[in-house]
Scaffold this active site. Structure first.
Site, PDB file in Angstrom:
ATOM      1  N   MET A  43     -82.259 -72.949  26.767  1.00  0.00           N
ATOM      2  CA  MET A  43     -83.550 -73.019  27.624  1.00  0.00           C
ATOM      3  C   MET A  43     -83.707 -71.509  28.298  1.00  0.00           C
ATOM      4  O   MET A  43     -84.703 -70.937  28.766  1.00  0.00           O
ATOM      5  CB  MET A  43     -83.518 -74.001  28.826  1.00  0.00           C
ATOM      6  N   HIS A 121     -84.794 -74.660  20.236  1.00  0.00           N
ATOM      7  CA  HIS A 121     -83.719 -74.813  21.431  1.00  0.00           C
ATOM      8  C   HIS A 121     -83.948 -75.958  22.100  1.00  0.00           C
ATOM      9  O   HIS A 121     -85.117 -76.845  21.611  1.00  0.00           O
ATOM     10  CB  HIS A 121     -84.416 -73.436  22.284  1.00  0.00           C
ATOM     11  N   CYS A 122     -83.095 -76.386  22.785  1.00  0.00           N
ATOM     12  CA  CYS A 122     -83.048 -77.350  23.986  1.00  0.00           C
ATOM     13  C   CYS A 122     -82.548 -77.001  25.157  1.00  0.00           C
ATOM     14  O   CYS A 122     -82.900 -75.748  25.503  1.00  0.00           O
ATOM     15  CB  CYS A 122     -82.161 -78.724  23.292  1.00  0.00           C
ATOM     16  N   ALA A 123     -81.620 -77.862  25.924  1.00  0.00           N
ATOM     17  CA  ALA A 123     -81.330 -77.190  26.987  1.00  0.00           C
ATOM     18  C   ALA A 123     -80.094 -76.324  27.010  1.00  0.00           C
ATOM     19  O   ALA A 123     -80.204 -75.191  27.680  1.00  0.00           O
ATOM     20  CB  ALA A 123     -80.895 -78.234  27.934  1.00  0.00           C
ATOM     21  N   SER A 129     -81.163 -79.564  19.490  1.00  0.00           N
ATOM     22  CA  SER A 129     -81.723 -78.350  18.553  1.00  0.00           C
ATOM     23  C   SER A 129     -80.755 -78.289  17.469  1.00  0.00           C
ATOM     24  O   SER A 129     -81.109 -78.042  16.393  1.00  0.00           O
ATOM     25  CB  SER A 129     -81.780 -76.998  19.458  1.00  0.00           C
TER      26      SER A 129
END
Length: 183
Positions: A43, A121-123, A129
């Site tokens: 992120m 993306h993710c965190a 992701s």
């Protein structure tokens, strides 16, 4: 031997996959190119429009869409970046599999665009992701799950949660059966 049994032998167990995932380097950059013009990130890079501009990102797949720490949206990125949001929780009980094919289609269509750079993306960029990128490689490039994991691990440390690994195993088996019927 039944066709399903033969397919089961081709797909490693979740435990075996976790052993493979634990191997190698255990740290990551904020973003890594894991396939030509396809990047996995966290992120911090996704929320930094200047970094995205420097990387030449044209498409963003946000696998933490709508989450408190994830700023991504069409409004956030503006007209120069195409945005695709997947409202996923990083929970073993979350059904990410319903996003495997739509996300893979989005990624493939984006990569078919001249000059595209796609960020998924993710965190943290290791579970949600990574799972969608693995599914993409399996669906569009006919990798087995193990081959996809090894391909991505060449460039980035990933660790999909146990529930996502189970869903990817199910996809692997489904694709094996489908591909064996097409041969």
């Amino acid at each position: 031997m039944q066709e399903k049994d033969a397919v089961s032998l081709l797909t490693p167990s979740v435990k075996e996959l976790q052993r493979v995932l634990y191997g190698g380097k255990r740290f990551g950059n904020h973003v890594d190119e894991v396939w030509p013009n396809l990047l996995i990130g966290d992120m911090s890079v996704a929320n930094d429009r200047y970094s995205l501009w420097k990387l030449g990102i044209t498409h963003v797949v946000n696998v933490a869409h709508g989450r408190m720490y994830s700023q991504g949206s069409h409004d956030f990125y503006g007209p120069t970046v195409d945005y695709y949001g997947v409202p996923a929780d990083d929970s073993p009980s979350f059904d990410l599999s319903r996003y495997f094919f739509p996300s893979a289609e989005y990624i493939q269509n984006a990569l078919d665009t001249n000059g595209a750079q796609v960020l998924v993306h993710c965190a943290v960029g290791v579970s949600r992701s990574a799972s969608l990128v693995l599914a993409y490689l399996m669906i569009h490039h006919h990798y087995t799950l193990l081959e996809a994991i090894n391909k991505v691990k060449e460039r980035r440390w990933i660790f999909p949660n146990k529930g996502f690994l189970k869903q990817l195993c199910a996809l692997d088996k489904k694709l094996h059966i489908r591909n064996s019927h097409q041969e």
